[in-house]
Scaffold this motif. Structure first.
Motif, mmCIF file in Angstrom:
data_model
loop_
_atom_site.group_PDB
_atom_site.id
_atom_site.type_symbol
_atom_site.label_atom_id
_atom_site.label_comp_id
_atom_site.label_asym_id
_atom_site.label_seq_id
_atom_site.Cartn_x
_atom_site.Cartn_y
_atom_site.Cartn_z
ATOM 1 N N VAL A 139 34.101 -14.828 29.035
ATOM 2 C CA VAL A 139 33.525 -16.451 29.387
ATOM 3 C C VAL A 139 32.526 -16.715 28.335
ATOM 4 O O VAL A 139 32.270 -17.916 28.099
ATOM 5 C CB VAL A 139 32.889 -15.986 30.977
ATOM 6 C CG1 VAL A 139 32.401 -17.453 31.328
ATOM 7 C CG2 VAL A 139 34.101 -16.006 31.799
ATOM 8 N N ASP B 151 43.755 -22.357 41.860
ATOM 9 C CA ASP B 151 44.303 -21.890 40.505
ATOM 10 C C ASP B 151 45.725 -22.839 40.438
ATOM 11 O O ASP B 151 46.520 -22.332 41.210
ATOM 12 C CB ASP B 151 44.420 -20.660 40.369
ATOM 13 C CG ASP B 151 44.931 -20.174 39.000
ATOM 14 O OD1 ASP B 151 44.622 -20.948 37.898
ATOM 15 O OD2 ASP B 151 45.440 -18.896 38.715
ATOM 16 N N GLU C 120 38.412 -24.396 45.902
ATOM 17 C CA GLU C 120 38.906 -23.783 44.646
ATOM 18 C C GLU C 120 40.170 -23.378 44.699
ATOM 19 O O GLU C 120 40.594 -22.849 45.673
ATOM 20 C CB GLU C 120 38.001 -22.810 44.028
ATOM 21 C CG GLU C 120 36.613 -23.023 43.751
ATOM 22 C CD GLU C 120 35.804 -21.757 43.131
ATOM 23 O OE1 GLU C 120 36.488 -20.780 42.960
ATOM 24 O OE2 GLU C 120 34.773 -21.869 42.993
ATOM 25 N N ASN D 27 32.050 -24.835 35.338
ATOM 26 C CA ASN D 27 32.202 -24.159 36.692
ATOM 27 C C ASN D 27 30.484 -23.749 36.847
ATOM 28 O O ASN D 27 30.034 -22.891 35.969
ATOM 29 C CB ASN D 27 33.095 -23.034 36.754
ATOM 30 C CG ASN D 27 33.321 -22.498 38.073
ATOM 31 O OD1 ASN D 27 32.441 -22.901 38.896
ATOM 32 N ND2 ASN D 27 34.204 -21.725 38.324
ATOM 33 N N PRO E 169 37.393 -16.746 39.967
ATOM 34 C CA PRO E 169 36.957 -17.200 38.442
ATOM 35 C C PRO E 169 37.055 -15.784 37.792
ATOM 36 O O PRO E 169 36.809 -14.892 37.991
ATOM 37 C CB PRO E 169 35.874 -17.865 38.651
ATOM 38 C CG PRO E 169 35.048 -17.399 39.928
ATOM 39 C CD PRO E 169 36.005 -16.877 40.802
ATOM 40 N N HIS F 101 37.691 -27.000 33.581
ATOM 41 C CA HIS F 101 37.072 -26.370 34.771
ATOM 42 C C HIS F 101 36.133 -25.242 34.573
ATOM 43 O O HIS F 101 35.231 -24.973 35.239
ATOM 44 C CB HIS F 101 38.274 -26.168 35.605
ATOM 45 C CG HIS F 101 37.690 -25.504 36.875
ATOM 46 N ND1 HIS F 101 36.926 -26.138 37.995
ATOM 47 C CD2 HIS F 101 37.898 -24.285 37.705
ATOM 48 C CE1 HIS F 101 36.629 -25.508 39.230
ATOM 49 N NE2 HIS F 101 37.284 -24.272 38.798
ATOM 50 N N LEU F 102 36.683 -24.368 33.735
ATOM 51 C CA LEU F 102 35.899 -23.063 33.610
ATOM 52 C C LEU F 102 34.558 -23.312 32.952
ATOM 53 O O LEU F 102 33.425 -22.872 33.102
ATOM 54 C CB LEU F 102 36.706 -22.337 32.509
ATOM 55 C CG LEU F 102 35.923 -20.836 32.041
ATOM 56 C CD1 LEU F 102 37.092 -19.823 31.904
ATOM 57 C CD2 LEU F 102 35.155 -20.898 30.669
ATOM 58 N N SER G 93 44.224 -16.841 30.771
ATOM 59 C CA SER G 93 43.331 -16.924 32.114
ATOM 60 C C SER G 93 43.380 -15.639 32.862
ATOM 61 O O SER G 93 44.241 -14.548 32.411
ATOM 62 C CB SER G 93 44.132 -18.205 32.702
ATOM 63 O OG SER G 93 45.478 -17.753 33.053
ATOM 64 N N LYS G 94 42.567 -15.728 34.007
ATOM 65 C CA LYS G 94 42.465 -14.535 34.835
ATOM 66 C C LYS G 94 43.882 -14.020 35.357
ATOM 67 O O LYS G 94 44.657 -14.934 35.845
ATOM 68 C CB LYS G 94 41.525 -14.551 35.900
ATOM 69 C CG LYS G 94 41.236 -13.279 36.666
ATOM 70 C CD LYS G 94 40.163 -13.793 37.450
ATOM 71 C CE LYS G 94 39.621 -12.393 38.522
ATOM 72 N NZ LYS G 94 38.986 -11.558 37.596
ATOM 73 N N TYR H 99 34.566 -12.479 37.304
ATOM 74 C CA TYR H 99 34.510 -11.835 38.731
ATOM 75 C C TYR H 99 35.643 -11.350 39.555
ATOM 76 O O TYR H 99 36.647 -11.762 39.320
ATOM 77 C CB TYR H 99 33.776 -13.011 39.622
ATOM 78 C CG TYR H 99 32.644 -13.280 39.290
ATOM 79 C CD1 TYR H 99 31.375 -13.010 39.665
ATOM 80 C CD2 TYR H 99 32.467 -14.721 38.540
ATOM 81 C CE1 TYR H 99 29.961 -13.442 39.193
ATOM 82 C CE2 TYR H 99 31.207 -15.432 38.257
ATOM 83 C CZ TYR H 99 30.111 -14.550 38.566
ATOM 84 O OH TYR H 99 29.117 -15.300 37.909
ATOM 85 N N TRP I 52 30.355 -17.184 48.782
ATOM 86 C CA TRP I 52 31.837 -17.611 48.105
ATOM 87 C C TRP I 52 32.773 -17.877 49.265
ATOM 88 O O TRP I 52 32.985 -16.828 50.169
ATOM 89 C CB TRP I 52 32.178 -16.636 47.105
ATOM 90 C CG TRP I 52 33.341 -16.808 46.707
ATOM 91 C CD1 TRP I 52 33.848 -17.780 45.692
ATOM 92 C CD2 TRP I 52 34.745 -15.900 46.666
ATOM 93 N NE1 TRP I 52 35.179 -17.792 45.440
ATOM 94 C CE2 TRP I 52 35.561 -16.644 45.877
ATOM 95 C CE3 TRP I 52 34.999 -14.765 47.369
ATOM 96 C CZ2 TRP I 52 36.950 -16.167 45.733
ATOM 97 C CZ3 TRP I 52 36.191 -14.288 47.271
ATOM 98 C CH2 TRP I 52 37.323 -14.900 46.655
ATOM 99 N N TYR J 130 29.195 -19.713 36.997
ATOM 100 C CA TYR J 130 28.737 -19.007 36.074
ATOM 101 C C TYR J 130 27.336 -18.743 35.889
ATOM 102 O O TYR J 130 26.775 -18.028 35.155
ATOM 103 C CB TYR J 130 29.497 -19.154 34.721
ATOM 104 C CG TYR J 130 31.025 -19.108 34.812
ATOM 105 C CD1 TYR J 130 31.449 -17.841 35.105
ATOM 106 C CD2 TYR J 130 31.829 -20.101 34.534
ATOM 107 C CE1 TYR J 130 32.747 -17.548 35.509
ATOM 108 C CE2 TYR J 130 33.209 -19.942 34.542
ATOM 109 C CZ TYR J 130 33.677 -18.631 34.826
ATOM 110 O OH TYR J 130 34.985 -18.552 35.170
#
Length: 563
Positions: free
Chosen positions: A190, A432, A430, A244, A170, A240-241, A217-218, A173, A164, A247
């Motif tokens: 999720v 946000d 990535e 992604n 995301p 996007h989620l 969202s997170k 996580y 990562w 996951y």
């Protein structure tokens, strides 16, 4: 004989550091550079050198362009004759671009200002010194490009190992020792979103469900203590989620997928079902050459009434003219809008490239990222910008579809927006950004007969060719003025009234402000100033200020020319 004291030379020290890392320290890199330069100026006191108290510092700015506040202030003071010598620690602190260096040297030469590098001795007043400086700058530019390549290679190699590489976390996580660790509660959210999408008719209905049930969202706590996220999903962020691959325990770099070093929170069967549904709801991208003519923005543009604008074309004298026109199939009584397709396609391409190469705007959207992530994003966007300039229409259309670009046209303006996380995902990074990112399209409303038409202004800095019809009209204006001044009262009275009035109206153009005429000759006039527009002006004020306001030259700086 008395010896006259040396001439006083005002010395300005310029410092720069590419990243913001370490700038919060009591003694940082900028302080070290300035201290070394100040010591050098002190050693030249016998030559009349005096250190100016002003600071010209650029902390956290790349040397690859001139968009730096400290540098711009320095050049402004040079033009204002407040500086005699510019002192830097090394040449690459001033710039790492040969093209930019040529511009800077031109400003210094015009002002009679010298340039000194403390650690690299050379004299720019002779040809050998300039050659030495150009060689040093060539290596500085080479070093910058090599650093960018190393960063891209490092990101690619790390992604290939499943690591990562930072960026927004995301949902599901958390980060520990630069590794993704599962957050059980968020992982359940999720999975629930994935299952709901399979049961929902479309993404928009799912957005309404999530908003109704308070699923957001997170939520992240930033370094400065502020909170980001924790807001209702938007379409781009939700898409996007859902797509992604993190996951399912994978990591993606550009178009390649690698096994990740983190734990999956979605089983493969559920993820594949979601991807199949997403693919079924998305228009298949057009392959380059799939058909003879591909419209870049087909399906991506609509008018202010929400009506799709479809590509249409007409033929006139053997030439094909393409437009985007409102689709009136919905029975709307509003008049259709129409805009030249070529101009709009080029405007979108140019403005996207302008954003990808604008370091300041990229830093603004990535302000919460680490310095390394910001450097990665700037370098990756620069590569993408160079690719976009040469992309075929079909390939660029595929990119615009992936980033969900939308263009909305009204009678007064045009605007575009796209999904920023999808764009950063395209380059393997990535970020946000829950809100759609606005892409400005500069427009002008012009009169065309009894109809007001929307025109696209050329991108900033683009060379525009002079309008030959407009230049010819200005020339006719001077000729008409000379003709009238040479006439006797008897000759003027003998002319037909219509001919005299026409000549008189054209002759007024010879009294346009000099800067307006110069702008027309250079092709820099506002889009609405055409030969048709000027020739039909009922009255032209004699005041140059009033002329600039009437014709849209209000921001122009008056200058004096000889005609």
């Amino acid at each position: 004989m008395a010896v006259s004291p040396p001439k006083r030379l005002r010395c300005a020290v310029y410092t720069r550091k590419s990243t913001e890392e370490g700038l919060d320290q009591a003694f940082n890199s900028l302080d070290a550079q300035r201290e070394a330069c100040a010591a050098y100026v002190m050693s030249q006191r016998h030559e009349g050198w005096t250190l100016l108290p002003d600071s010209y510092d650029d902390g956290g700015f790349t040397g690859g362009n001139m968009e730096r506040p400290g540098l711009q202030q320095l050049l402004a003071d040079v033009r204002a004759s407040r500086v005699d010598v510019v002192v830097v620690y090394k040449v690459d602190r001033l710039t790492r671009s040969l093209a930019d260096f040529a511009k800077i040297v031109e400003v210094l030469d015009n002002a009679g200002v010298s340039f000194v590098s403390v650690t690299q001795a050379f004299n720019t007043t002779n040809s050998m010194g300039r050659l030495t400086l150009n060689v040093l700058l060539s290596f500085a530019q080479f070093e910058r490009e090599v650093i960018a390549e190393r960063i891209r290679d490092k990101v690619a190699a790390s992604k290939a190992r499943g690591m990562w590489m930072g960026g927004p976390l995301p949902l599901g996580y958390k980060a520990e020792d630069r590794k993704l660790m599962v957050v059980p509660d968020e992982a359940g959210t999720v999975r629930e979103i994935m299952r709901r999408y399979l049961a929902a008719p479309n993404i928009m209905d799912l957005l309404d469900e999530l908003r109704r049930d308070g699923i957001v969202s997170k939520k992240l706590k930033l370094r400065d203590g502020s909170i980001r996220g924790g807001i209702p999903f938007r379409r781009g962020a939700l898409h996007h989620l859902l797509s992604n691959r993190i996951y399912v325990g994978e990591t993606v770099h550009k178009d390649k997928v690698y096994p990740g070093q983190h734990e999956a929170i979605i089983d493969r069967e559920l993820f594949d079902a979601v991807q199949a549904k997403l693919a079924g709801r998305t228009n298949t991208p057009l392959a380059p050459g799939a058909r003879r003519r591909v419209s870049l923005l087909a399906g991506l543009i609509r008018d202010e009434q929400g009506r799709p604008m479809s590509p249409v074309h007409t033929f006139n004298h053997g030439w094909r003219y393409s437009y985007y026109a409102s689709n009136l199939g919905d029975g709307s009584k509003e008049a259709a809008l129409r805009l030249p397709a070529g101009e709009l396609d080029q405007a979108v391409r140019a403005e996207l490239v302008a954003f990808l190469t604008d370091v300041h705007r990229i830093r603004d959207v990535a302000i919460d990222q680490s310095p390394d992530d910001q450097v990665n994003l700037v370098a990756s966007f620069a590569v993408l910008a160079s690719n976009i300039e040469s992309m075929a229409i079909g390939e660029l259309r595929h990119l615009l579809q992936r980033i969900e670009l939308t263009v909305i046209v009204s009678r007064d303006n045009a605007a575009a927006q796209f999904d920023l996380p999808a764009l950063t995902a395209w380059v393997g990074l990535e970020i946000d950004h829950p809100q759609p990112f606005a892409l400005p399209l500069s427009t002008t409303t012009v009169a065309w007969g009894h109809e007001a038409r929307l025109r696209l202004d050329p991108p900033a800095g683009k060379k525009v060719e002079a309008d030959p019809n407009l230049v010819q009209l200005i020339a006719r204006g001077f000729a008409a003025r000379d003709e009238l001044l040479a006439m006797s009262p008897e000759q003027a009275a003998a002319m037909p009234v219509t001919t005299f009035r026409h000549t008189e109206r054209i002759a007024r153009l010879a009294y346009l402000a000099p800067d307006i005429i110069r702008a027309i000759l250079d092709g820099h006039q506002p889009r609405r100033v055409t030969a048709r527009y000027l020739s039909r002006l009922g009255a032209l004020p004699l005041s140059w200020t009033a002329q600039r306001e009437m014709l849209g030259f209000a921001a122009a700086r008056p200058s004096v020319f000889n005609f």
